[in-house]
Design an enzyme around this catalytic site. Structure first.
Site, PDB file in Angstrom:
ATOM      1  N   ASP A 187       1.847  -8.644  -3.105  1.00 55.01           N
ATOM      2  CA  ASP A 187       2.894  -9.212  -2.294  1.00 55.01           C
ATOM      3  C   ASP A 187       3.172 -10.587  -2.526  1.00 55.01           C
ATOM      4  OD1 ASP A 187       4.727  -9.689  -0.390  1.00 55.01           O
ATOM      5  OD2 ASP A 187       3.231  -9.101   1.290  1.00 55.01           O
TER       6      ASP A 187
ATOM      7  N   ASP B 194      -9.649 -15.411  -4.998  1.00 52.37           N
ATOM      8  CA  ASP B 194     -10.123 -14.340  -5.594  1.00 52.37           C
ATOM      9  C   ASP B 194      -8.948 -13.502  -6.349  1.00 52.37           C
ATOM     10  OD1 ASP B 194     -12.431 -14.940  -4.325  1.00 52.37           O
ATOM     11  OD2 ASP B 194     -12.069 -13.493  -2.739  1.00 52.37           O
TER      12      ASP B 194
ATOM     13  N   SER C  87     -12.835  -3.965   0.617  1.00 54.50           N
ATOM     14  CA  SER C  87     -11.379  -4.614   0.877  1.00 54.50           C
ATOM     15  C   SER C  87     -11.477  -5.789  -0.038  1.00 54.50           C
ATOM     16  CB  SER C  87     -11.130  -4.572   2.047  1.00 54.50           C
ATOM     17  OG  SER C  87     -11.503  -5.903   2.924  1.00 54.50           O
ATOM     18  N   GLY C  88      -9.994  -6.244  -0.747  1.00 57.03           N
ATOM     19  CA  GLY C  88      -9.852  -7.347  -1.377  1.00 57.03           C
ATOM     20  C   GLY C  88     -10.599  -8.752  -0.784  1.00 57.03           C
TER      21      GLY C  88
ATOM     22  N   LYS D 225       1.053  -1.432   0.010  1.00 57.68           N
ATOM     23  CA  LYS D 225       0.070   0.038  -0.040  1.00 57.68           C
ATOM     24  C   LYS D 225       0.921   1.264  -0.027  1.00 57.68           C
ATOM     25  CE  LYS D 225      -4.102  -2.204   1.930  1.00 57.68           C
ATOM     26  NZ  LYS D 225      -4.683  -2.666   0.691  1.00 57.68           N
TER      27      LYS D 225
ATOM     28  N   THR E  79      -9.587  -1.252  -4.340  1.00 55.57           N
ATOM     29  CA  THR E  79     -10.329  -1.858  -3.235  1.00 55.57           C
ATOM     30  C   THR E  79     -10.287  -0.970  -2.158  1.00 55.57           C
ATOM     31  OG1 THR E  79      -8.116  -2.958  -3.204  1.00 55.57           O
ATOM     32  CG2 THR E  79      -9.852  -4.099  -4.118  1.00 55.57           C
ATOM     33  N   GLY E  80     -10.976  -1.287  -1.265  1.00 56.43           N
ATOM     34  CA  GLY E  80     -11.326  -0.412   0.305  1.00 56.43           C
ATOM     35  C   GLY E  80     -10.027   0.506   0.695  1.00 56.43           C
ATOM     36  N   THR E  81      -9.257   0.059   1.336  1.00 56.52           N
ATOM     37  CA  THR E  81      -8.233   0.616   2.066  1.00 56.52           C
ATOM     38  C   THR E  81      -7.088   1.321   0.909  1.00 56.52           C
ATOM     39  OG1 THR E  81      -8.355  -0.777   3.977  1.00 56.52           O
ATOM     40  CG2 THR E  81      -6.520   0.783   3.879  1.00 56.52           C
ATOM     41  N   THR E  82      -6.876   0.622   0.007  1.00 55.70           N
ATOM     42  CA  THR E  82      -5.940   1.121  -1.033  1.00 55.70           C
ATOM     43  C   THR E  82      -6.474   2.267  -1.755  1.00 55.70           C
ATOM     44  OG1 THR E  82      -5.140  -1.021  -1.682  1.00 55.70           O
ATOM     45  CG2 THR E  82      -4.979   0.742  -3.027  1.00 55.70           C
TER      46      THR E  82
ATOM     47  N   ASP F  97     -11.772  -7.561  -5.022  1.00 55.27           N
ATOM     48  CA  ASP F  97     -11.145  -8.171  -6.219  1.00 55.27           C
ATOM     49  C   ASP F  97     -12.236  -8.672  -7.042  1.00 55.27           C
ATOM     50  OD1 ASP F  97      -8.718  -7.564  -4.845  1.00 55.27           O
ATOM     51  OD2 ASP F  97      -8.501  -9.859  -4.043  1.00 55.27           O
TER      52      ASP F  97
END
Length: 137
Positions: free
Chosen positions: A80, A90, A54-55, A12, A34-37, A60
């Site tokens: 990662d 996913d 979020s993923g 991130k 996606t959410g936090t990103t 995703d």
């Protein structure tokens, strides 16, 4: 173009740096994440970002659904590879859909930068042809 931004937790900060570095390119396109990103990119750049879940909670898959309906033009997914992901199926499905529907996909910073340079030079106009064909159907 519609561009998806996804990053695993340890990537991130790298995604935020990437978005800041290419803000002048990204500002001309619709961003999805996606959410936090998405939250981190939006806070750092001030760019509008449509945020999905979020993923691990389905984000995703939401982006995958856009790819499957030919409604996403590019994916930057900073993965990662050294950390196990609980939602790996996913992730694999998203990568597979990108291949099936010929969506440009970057999974690391080097390939993401190449896509941004191509976008900046106008080398992604072939996606507009695909959209025009979709509208004719």
């Amino acid at each position: 173009m519609k561009i998806a931004l996804i990053a695993h937790d340890k990537k991130k900060p790298e995604m935020v740096e990437f978005a800041l570095a290419y803000k002048s390119v990204l500002k001309n396109h619709e961003l999805y994440a996606t959410g936090t990103t998405g939250l981190k990119v939006k806070e750092a750049t001030g760019l509008p970002v449509h945020r999905f879940q979020s993923g691990p909670l389905g984000g995703d898959q939401q982006i995958g659904a856009m790819i499957a309906s030919n409604d996403m033009d590019m994916v930057v997914f900073l993965r990662d590879p050294l950390t196990a992901q609980p939602h790996e199926p996913d992730v694999n499905a998203l990568l597979r859909l990108s291949d099936v529907y010929r969506i440009p996909l970057a999974t690391n910073l080097a390939s993401a930068e190449l896509l941004m340079h191509a976008l900046k030079r106008g080398e992604m106009h072939w996606r507009e042809l695909i959209h025009s064909r979709k509208d004719d159907v």
